[in-house]
Enzyme design. Structure first.
Site, PDB file in Angstrom:
ATOM      1  CG  HIS A  99      -0.324  -0.068   2.522  1.00 59.61           C
ATOM      2  ND1 HIS A  99       0.207  -1.237   3.031  1.00 59.61           N
ATOM      3  CD2 HIS A  99      -0.130   0.868   3.478  1.00 59.61           C
ATOM      4  CE1 HIS A  99       0.694  -1.027   4.234  1.00 59.61           C
ATOM      5  NE2 HIS A  99       0.519   0.257   4.532  1.00 59.61           N
ATOM      6  CG  HIS A 101       0.811   5.516   4.143  1.00 61.11           C
ATOM      7  ND1 HIS A 101      -0.117   5.470   5.154  1.00 61.11           N
ATOM      8  CD2 HIS A 101       1.510   4.365   4.215  1.00 61.11           C
ATOM      9  CE1 HIS A 101       0.033   4.337   5.833  1.00 61.11           C
ATOM     10  NE2 HIS A 101       1.020   3.647   5.271  1.00 61.11           N
TER      11      HIS A 101
END
Length: 133
Positions: A99, A101
């Site tokens: 992932h 941010h």
């Protein structure tokens, strides 16, 4: 992967504030944001780290990161945007699904993204990295 919170969010089995979605990626608000508007971009397919992903999927993820960053700039008018991706626990990765941010930044915020200046720059390290690439 049933024990992965991001896979559960992708499957709509776990709730999240969805911001953007295409056939390969999903962007949601982080449920523990560093700042208002802190978003996460994940590949829909489970890959533990950025380096586990095929190149075309990594490209798709970062295309979505660019789109989300632009949306944050348009909607929230921050002073800047930090983009952070970590591989492995030693780098700060807490969830074993790749992932990225995307964090709105303001000059007076308390968010810190910094590195100490204690690494070395040397020809041997450069040679080893070139050989690996």
């Amino acid at each position: 992967m049933s024990d992965c919170v991001f896979c559960e969010i992708v499957a709509d089995a776990e709730s999240a504030h969805r911001l953007y979605e295409d056939d390969r990626t999903l962007a949601v608000l982080d449920d523990a944001p560093a700042a208002t508007g802190h978003a996460l971009v994940v590949p829909k397919a489970h890959h533990e780290t950025l380096t586990d992903m095929p190149g075309d999927l990594a490209s798709a993820v970062f295309w979505t990161v660019q789109r989300v960053a632009a949306g944050i700039e348009d909607a929230l008018d921050p002073d800047g945007v930090s983009v952070v991706q970590s591989n492995g626990a030693a780098a700060g990765q807490e969830i074993g699904h790749a992932h990225v941010h995307v964090v709105p930044r303001h000059g007076d915020d308390d968010v810190t993204v910094s590195w100490p200046d204690d690494g070395e720059v040397d020809a041997e390290t450069a040679r080893r990295l070139r050989d690996a690439l």
